[in-house]
Design a protein around this motif. Structure first.
Motif, mmCIF file in Angstrom:
data_model
loop_
_atom_site.group_PDB
_atom_site.id
_atom_site.type_symbol
_atom_site.label_atom_id
_atom_site.label_comp_id
_atom_site.label_asym_id
_atom_site.label_seq_id
_atom_site.Cartn_x
_atom_site.Cartn_y
_atom_site.Cartn_z
ATOM 1 N N GLU A 98 0.825 -1.222 0.000
ATOM 2 C CA GLU A 98 0.000 0.000 0.000
ATOM 3 C C GLU A 98 0.856 1.268 0.000
ATOM 4 O O GLU A 98 0.469 2.284 -0.564
ATOM 5 N N THR A 99 1.999 1.193 0.660
ATOM 6 C CA THR A 99 2.864 2.373 0.709
ATOM 7 C C THR A 99 3.388 2.711 -0.684
ATOM 8 O O THR A 99 3.395 3.866 -1.108
ATOM 9 N N ALA A 100 3.809 1.658 -1.401
ATOM 10 C CA ALA A 100 4.295 1.864 -2.767
ATOM 11 C C ALA A 100 3.155 2.357 -3.661
ATOM 12 O O ALA A 100 3.346 3.232 -4.509
ATOM 13 N N PHE A 117 0.578 4.120 -2.768
ATOM 14 C CA PHE A 117 0.312 5.535 -2.497
ATOM 15 C C PHE A 117 1.371 6.416 -3.154
ATOM 16 O O PHE A 117 1.067 7.456 -3.736
ATOM 17 N N TYR A 118 2.613 5.981 -3.061
ATOM 18 C CA TYR A 118 3.696 6.766 -3.661
ATOM 19 C C TYR A 118 3.439 6.955 -5.158
ATOM 20 O O TYR A 118 3.536 8.063 -5.688
ATOM 21 N N LEU A 119 3.083 5.863 -5.836
ATOM 22 C CA LEU A 119 2.844 5.939 -7.283
ATOM 23 C C LEU A 119 1.620 6.803 -7.591
ATOM 24 O O LEU A 119 1.655 7.638 -8.498
ATOM 25 N N THR A 120 0.531 6.612 -6.843
ATOM 26 C CA THR A 120 -0.669 7.386 -7.153
ATOM 27 C C THR A 120 -0.448 8.865 -6.823
ATOM 28 O O THR A 120 -0.978 9.733 -7.500
ATOM 29 N N SER A 121 0.382 9.138 -5.811
ATOM 30 C CA SER A 121 0.625 10.539 -5.462
ATOM 31 C C SER A 121 1.391 11.261 -6.571
ATOM 32 O O SER A 121 1.492 12.478 -6.578
ATOM 33 N N ARG A 122 1.942 10.481 -7.510
ATOM 34 C CA ARG A 122 2.618 11.088 -8.656
ATOM 35 C C ARG A 122 1.698 11.162 -9.873
ATOM 36 O O ARG A 122 2.138 11.446 -10.981
#
Ligand SMILES: Nc1ncnc2c1ncn2[C@@H]1O[C@H](COP(=O)(O)OP(=O)(O)O)[C@@H](O)[C@H]1O
Ligand SMILES: [Mg+2]
Lengths: 428, 251
Positions: A375-377, A379-384
């Motif tokens: 989930e952390t990864a 979120f990182y991708l979607t936040s971009r």
């Protein structure tokens, strides 16, 4: 007693469903007969068997297969873009019309039925030999069935470097086909070959391959098992490696109701190296089993198993992998990794990683994990700005990249990556 | 640009309130800094703005250029122009930095109805921006943040920011773990992006980053609220005497 009788009856019914080919040479008939006897003695597996604990053999035991719908082709054939020598099987029957002429420098290719009708042939030392040795320490009845009954396949001998791959393409055209295919492969000392396999083959496939790689030889083996949802398959690869030889195998499995891929790899000469890898993606009615035994029987050999499975909507992935190091196999370097990526809570990954080590100077490690998308990864991708679906697909492909990286030729890996991308894109 | 009104946030399981009525207005063209003791909720604010799961907004509103930010998925917030440089950039094994950057850039373009960027143009752009941040080709080829040093990760965040050209940039302790040279590179990267239609919210512990990135306004955040705001001199005051004086002052 009733139990043993049931196993034997099951074996007899399977043998009855597949009449042994006629007109073969004496040595071939003997090998067939011995395999029949082996199969009758061991019988068919029962779901309680340790070796079949995670995979129900019922679909493989029934004398005729469950029907499997045909998939309408919606993409170019796998490996279709590459220069290769292609041999085509339709529902387990070799098709000379659809195949390329079996001629290539550094290579001799013959049909199995021709070879088994020949009085003297090198294949005699291979046919049924590796399979029967491979019945220890655990029985592999479907491989014995294959030796007893398989009528088609190819016999390949690489005598030097080969300019292009041999591609075995298995078409599935009948919803009720029950295919038994047997290949024999010998890579002479110093010779090399890339062998591709692709396609669903039949409603039910039993494929067995015996492979001998001579000193300094090399076999690259790349498989893509077909996408047909209802197909069932059991495959065996028995591989023996001589001194300093190399075996690299990769299998991609998409869909299929049942797939069990058994591999038995024996490192019998010093300095040999074997990598067996697999990636699978399954959605729903999908059961995929990798059962691998790597035996280190000579010093200074290296082996690597890398298996990853992506599962969703109740799909099941199984990994039974073992590294066995015999007493003489000092300086062994053995590695094993199996990982399941669950896209929901209905799916399951069952792993049984094993090490059995009888030498003292050995480096062996194994690891097995199961988990969901990070989930952390995500979120990182979607936040971009990457949409959640696309981000998840990126992470799934990244997860599968380790086994794909075991394919020596990056072009073939890339072909399979695009298939995986499309598989993921269809699931929306 | 960014308007935060009376924002209350707790952990999703309701076990802990973190932001307790936070007000903040960051106009276009400005740089605002937030300073505050550890645990005061600075990262939580950054995450909530970016749309991370695990938090629940119980009261208040956030708008970005007039758009209700809290309604949007993280990817839509990014497409709307929001960017968060993470305090702890995430490692993504198996996804190369290049593929990541290009996928992100094109996803945002697509969401905004703009054409995708072609491979040659993308390459030219990424090389140019990477060079300015002293990021070599090897770092671009490697998996996202995997095996990167602390400083490399932070520079990689700024590279993403430079490529994506967001309107509202939030930097969460981008200076932590940086040596002086890396800090200068990062500050240069940020300053190069300063523009009348862009704003920055710089979260930091230390005055020293603010020597390089001059803020227009400095806010002090304590226990989930902005307790004091002022000019750059406020950062100096914190640097010299810590938060104790300010806490006493506002108590
Ligand atoms: N996901 C979380 N789970 C549990 N506690 C959290 C979580 N996020 C933040 N917190 C807690 O909320 C408080 C504020 O944290 P944070 O926003 O990281 O502060 P800062 O960035 O100012 O140091 C801390 O007490 C922290 O432990
Ligand atoms: Mg923080």
């Amino acid at each position: 007693m009733a139990e043993a009788a049931r196993r034997q009856e099951g074996a007899a019914a399977l043998l009855a469903a597949h009449p042994a080919p006629a007109g073969e040479a004496g040595w071939a008939r003997e090998a067939r007969e011995a395999a029949r006897a082996r199969l009758l003695a061991m019988g068919v597996p029962a779901p309680r068997d340790e070796y079949w604990r995670f995979t129900d053999p019922a679909g493989l035991i029934r004398p005729s297969p469950q029907d499997a719908a045909l998939l309408t082709p919606d993409e170019k054939p796998v490996f279709g873009d590459f220069d290769r020598l292609q041999l085509v099987f339709v529902d387990g029957v070799f098709s000379p019309e659809l195949s390329d002429p079996p001629e290539m420098t550094g290579l001799v290719i013959q049909r199995l039925d021709e070879v088994l009708a020949t009085d003297i042939h090198w294949a005699r030392d291979l046919f049924g030999q590796l399979e029967s040795r491979g019945q220890e320490p655990v029985a592999r009845p479907f491989a014995a069935l294959n030796t007893a009954c398989a009528a088609t396949g190819v016999v390949i001998r690489a005598t030097g470097p080969t300019p292009k791959p041999v591609s075995l393409r298995y078409l599935h055209r009948s919803t009720s086909s029950d295919a038994l295919i047997r290949h024999l492969v010998r890579v002479d000392p110093g010779a090399s070959l890339t062998l591709m396999e692709s396609g669903p083959a039949a409603a039910r496939l039993n494929l067995c391959m015996e492979v001998e790689i001579g000193a300094g030889g090399r076999l690259d083996h790349v498989r893509a098992q077909g996408r047909d949802h209802e197909r069932q398959a059991i495959t065996h690869a028995f591989v023996r490696l001589g001194q300093g030889s190399v075996y690299k195998s990769f299998t991609l499995t998409m869909n299929g109701r049942l797939t069990r891929n058994e591999q038995l790899v024996e490192l019998t000469g010093p300095g040999a190296s074997a990598h067996v890898a697999g990636a699978c993606v399954g959605d729903g009615d999908f059961h995929h089993d990798d059962t691998v035994l790597v035996i280190h029987d000579a010093p200074g050999c290296e082996s690597r198993q890398v298996f990853k499975k992506v599962l969703r909507n109740g799909a099941t992935g199984v990994f039974q992998g073992k590294i066995l190091v015999r007493p003489d196999a000092q300086n062994t370097d053995g590695y094993q990794l199996s990982q399941g990526l669950m896209l929901d809570e209905d799916s399951q990954f069952l792993a049984k990683p094993e090490l059995e080590i009888h030498a003292d100077d050995v480096k062996c490690s194994h690891g097995s994990t199961v988990g969901g998308v990070d989930e952390t990864a995500l979120f990182y991708l979607t936040s971009r700005g990457i949409a959640r679906n696309e981000a998840e697909n990126l992470l799934i492909l990244a997860f599968l990249d380790e086994p794909l990286a075991e394919i020596a030729d990056e072009r073939y890996a890339e072909d399979l990556r695009t298939r995986l991308q499309r598989w993921l894109a269809r699931r929306r | 640009m960014l308007e935060i009104t009376n924002l209350h946030v707790e952990l999703e399981d309701g076990s802990k309130p973190i932001l307790k009525g936070l007000d903040l207005s960051v106009p276009a063209g400005s740089v605002h800094a937030i300073m505050g003791p550890n645990g005061s909720g600075k990262s939580t604010l950054a995450y909530v703005l970016a749309g991370r799961e695990g938090y629940r907004v119980t009261e208040g509103s956030v708008s970005l250029m007039g758009q209700d930010l809290l309604e949007l998925e993280p990817e839509a917030r990014a497409a709307a122009g929001l960017f968060l440089a993470f305090q702890y950039p995430v490692e993504i094994p198996g996804v190369s930095n290049m593929v990541f950057l290009r996928t992100a850039l094109n996803a945002q373009r697509k969401a905004r109805g703009e054409p995708e960027i072609g491979a040659p143009e993308f390459l030219r752009l990424v090389r140019e921006k990477a060079k300015a941040l002293n990021i070599d080709g090897d770092m671009l080829k490697r998996a996202v943040n995997v095996g990167f040093s602390g400083g490399e990760k932070k520079r990689n965040e700024i590279l993403q920011m430079a490529m994506l050209e967001p309107r509202m940039c939030i930097l969460d302790e981008t200076d932590s773990g940086l040596d002086v040279d890396a800090m200068r590179l990062v500050a240069q990267g940020v300053n190069a992006l300063r523009a009348p239609d862009r704003a920055f919210l710089v979260i930091t512990h230390y005055q020293r980053l603010l020597d390089h990135i001059r803020p227009d306004v400095v806010h002090i955040m304590v226990d989930g609220r902005i307790v004091k705001s002022g000019g750059p001199e406020l950062a100096l005051q914190v640097e010299q005497s810590g938060y104790a004086d300010i806490l006493r002052e506002v108590a």
